[in-house]
Motif scaffolding. Structure first.
Motif, PDB file in Angstrom:
ATOM      1  N   TYR A 141     -16.095 -45.045  -6.593  1.00 41.33           N
ATOM      2  CA  TYR A 141     -15.223 -45.812  -7.710  1.00 41.33           C
ATOM      3  C   TYR A 141     -15.176 -44.748  -8.863  1.00 41.33           C
ATOM      4  N   SER A 198      -7.768 -48.362  -2.701  1.00 39.92           N
ATOM      5  CA  SER A 198      -8.162 -48.609  -0.975  1.00 39.92           C
ATOM      6  C   SER A 198      -8.700 -49.305  -1.535  1.00 39.92           C
ATOM      7  N   LEU A 199      -7.831 -49.945   0.698  1.00 41.93           N
ATOM      8  CA  LEU A 199      -8.080 -51.568   0.822  1.00 41.93           C
ATOM      9  C   LEU A 199      -9.803 -51.800   1.128  1.00 41.93           C
ATOM     10  N   VAL A 200      -9.916 -51.352   1.267  1.00 39.88           N
ATOM     11  CA  VAL A 200     -11.804 -51.229   2.789  1.00 39.88           C
ATOM     12  C   VAL A 200     -12.807 -51.095   1.277  1.00 39.88           C
ATOM     13  N   VAL A 201     -13.798 -52.335   1.496  1.00 36.70           N
ATOM     14  CA  VAL A 201     -14.873 -52.181   0.712  1.00 36.70           C
ATOM     15  C   VAL A 201     -15.826 -51.338   0.848  1.00 36.70           C
ATOM     16  N   ALA A 219      -9.746 -52.238  -4.232  1.00 35.37           N
ATOM     17  CA  ALA A 219     -11.647 -52.738  -3.764  1.00 35.37           C
ATOM     18  C   ALA A 219     -12.051 -52.582  -5.301  1.00 35.37           C
ATOM     19  N   ASN A 251     -13.113 -59.413   3.063  1.00 32.77           N
ATOM     20  CA  ASN A 251     -14.297 -58.681   3.574  1.00 32.77           C
ATOM     21  C   ASN A 251     -14.776 -58.173   2.063  1.00 32.77           C
ATOM     22  N   THR A 252     -16.752 -58.761   2.311  1.00 28.62           N
ATOM     23  CA  THR A 252     -17.693 -58.123   1.346  1.00 28.62           C
ATOM     24  C   THR A 252     -18.559 -57.568   1.404  1.00 28.62           C
ATOM     25  N   ASN A 295     -13.413 -56.555  -0.528  1.00 28.41           N
ATOM     26  CA  ASN A 295     -12.175 -55.819  -0.661  1.00 28.41           C
ATOM     27  C   ASN A 295     -10.957 -56.299  -1.508  1.00 28.41           C
ATOM     28  N   TRP A 296      -9.604 -55.120  -1.282  1.00 32.06           N
ATOM     29  CA  TRP A 296      -8.281 -55.680  -1.820  1.00 32.06           C
ATOM     30  C   TRP A 296      -7.954 -57.251  -1.578  1.00 32.06           C
ATOM     31  N   SER A 297      -7.985 -57.782  -0.309  1.00 30.71           N
ATOM     32  CA  SER A 297      -7.763 -59.468   0.150  1.00 30.71           C
ATOM     33  C   SER A 297      -9.220 -60.626  -0.374  1.00 30.71           C
TER      34      SER A 297
END
Length: 124
Positions: free
Chosen positions: A111, A101-104, A33, A57-58, A52-54
């Protein structure tokens, strides 16, 4: 380890736009992320935006909602911050950050990888 290098900062007049980039290297970028933070002289580092990773989601600080857009290109290992309608209070050193991580995340202490920063100065 992830290395992050920001670019795209500069001097711009109020109302103008800038696009910041953060190039990542060292690990699989899509596992991370990403976030943007900023720090003005004499002030603490503050959250600006995260993704997020993809990229689906922001999150944004209230002060930049509707003016800034975060995005990422996993094929190019790069995250962007498009900044529009800039104000003098946006003047700061802008940092790119990453954490696995996969989430925001919106807290700086989540971090664990940081770039050196790129300066954004908005003249009024």
């Amino acid at each position: 380890q992830v290395q992050l290098v920001e670019s795209g900062g500069g001097l711009v007049q109020a109302g103008g736009s800038l696009r910041l980039s953060c190039a990542a290297s060292g690990r699989t970028f899509s596992n991370f992320a990403m976030g943007w933070f900023r720090q003005a002289p004499g002030k603490e580092r503050e959250f600006v935006a995260a993704i997020n990773w993809s990229g689906d989601n922001t999150a944004y600080a209230d002060s930049v909602k509707g003016r800034f857009t975060i995005s990422r290109d996993n094929a190019k290992n790069t995250v962007f911050l498009q900044m529009s309608n800039l104000k003098s209070e946006d003047t700061a050193l802008y940092f790119c950050a990453a954490y696995r991580s996969l989430v925001v995340a919106v807290e700086a202490n989540e971090y664990n990888h940081w770039g050196q920063g790129t300066q954004v100065t908005v003249s009024s």
